[in-house]
Design an enzyme around this catalytic site. Sequence first.
Site, PDB file in Angstrom:
ATOM      1  CD  GLU A 289     -44.411 -65.892  35.479  1.00 34.87           C
ATOM      2  OE1 GLU A 289     -45.364 -66.658  35.702  1.00 34.87           O
ATOM      3  OE2 GLU A 289     -43.923 -65.152  36.342  1.00 34.87           O
ATOM      4  CG  HIS A 310     -51.047 -41.324  17.206  1.00 36.42           C
ATOM      5  ND1 HIS A 310     -51.239 -40.272  16.324  1.00 36.42           N
ATOM      6  CD2 HIS A 310     -52.126 -42.126  17.057  1.00 36.42           C
ATOM      7  CE1 HIS A 310     -52.389 -40.429  15.690  1.00 36.42           C
ATOM      8  NE2 HIS A 310     -52.954 -41.559  16.118  1.00 36.42           N
ATOM      9  CE  LYS A 424     -40.317 -64.400  43.616  1.00 40.20           C
ATOM     10  NZ  LYS A 424     -41.157 -65.574  43.640  1.00 40.20           N
TER      11      LYS A 424
END
Length: 447
Positions: A289, A310, A424
């Site tokens: 951010e 792995h 949003k």
Amino acid sequence: MQNIKLTIDKAFGFVSEQAVAGYKAKVAAANADLHNGTGKGNDFLGWLNLPSSIDEAHLADVENTARILRENCEVVVVVGIGGSYLGAKAVIDALSNSFDWLITDRKAPVVVYAGQNIGEDYLYELQELLKTKKFGIISISKSGTTTEPALAFRLLKTQLEEQQGKEAAQKLIVGVTDKARGALRTLATQEGYKTYIIEDNIGGRYSVLSPVGLLPVAVAGFDIRQFVAGAVSMESLCGTETAFKENPAAQYAAVRNELYKAGKKIEILVNFHPKLHFIGEWWKQLYGESEGKDNVGIFPASVDFTSDLHSMGQWIQEGERTIFETVISVNEPNYKKVVPIDAANLDGLNFLAGKRVDEVNKMAELGTMIAHIDGGVPNLKIELPSLNEFYLGQLLYFFEKACGISGYVLGVNPFDQPGVEAYKKNMFALLDKPGFEAESAAIKARI
Ligand code: PA5
């Protein structure tokens, strides 16, 4: 106490030591901009001197609230998202027993989280579990209006009031929010909840040393005084008075900017202890951010080794050569476990008999570092003498300070996050939120 230690020399096969040293003036200017308040986003610098400004009265107050929750709750739900929960979870996980929720003779409540997603099953399962538990809520939202935690808090508050009665519930809910604005502040005032303030000048991802982090960490039974003391020591070490070579935040900011310039666009934070997983999640928010804007910024990723050797190990060893690694290494585990001898030796592991498990882990760490350097992956290393509150306080403040400096060197505002609004707006438009009528019509025409 010692200090955590940053080592950057394993990057020098990829970028030159001189080039990194060439950042000295730029990094000093960035550090000075932070301290003088002369850089971008200078209204969000409350975190900078936060550790050293925490006083005894504040710590005692947080500890007292934590004690009340500890004495009255089997489970405490921390409600928050992003910077309002990641720091607390990172610290609590790092300090807790790996199987914490299975421990029955507990000294502290189990801390669980809500409001960090909108998963219906997650909320259903949590509420079912809480039906038989004495629980409390720490509701954390700086804005007090974020959808995810507001939704979870609405459900949990209702449940707590139904289970305990309204009056008792009021004593088991703590709000951490803005001093005046937002729905959570209004509700807390109406209901008489105990509250803590998130200051205007402290952004979510820089808030772990505010009550956002301190209260949940204290509830979980950890020593917030040591946590703050570690941060205070790092605040001093990363200050403007410290020489470039001795200042870990300056060194980290310099080397990662030079690696980025050399085409290393992805930084992978590596741990070799599973309880550090959420340090990586917290760090990704902090750096993602802060730096990912204006079409620039290192992409922060994280892995848990040796597990991810792995899976992601293949990509790291031989995929596109655009990555570098920053390894968090813990010098001394808190416990000892020795590999036993086995008469049959069917697994062929007797060559390890008598060695500590950590020695095996450390050789995996060293072997991985050499393999990855051979494969074209520069390596930075941060050593913690051990895993405790003090060194975690140092680590988290170090990352915050380096992030502020690094963002300024990159040329961005490390304290805003305009990009998180886009989803949003669309979500509200799709859900027909009042006030979003035009956006609603526009987005529905596209689907
Ligand atoms: O870094 C940030 O500021 C954000 O990620 C916030 O932490 C997150 O959106 C939560 O916001 P709030 O605390 O206002 O609910």
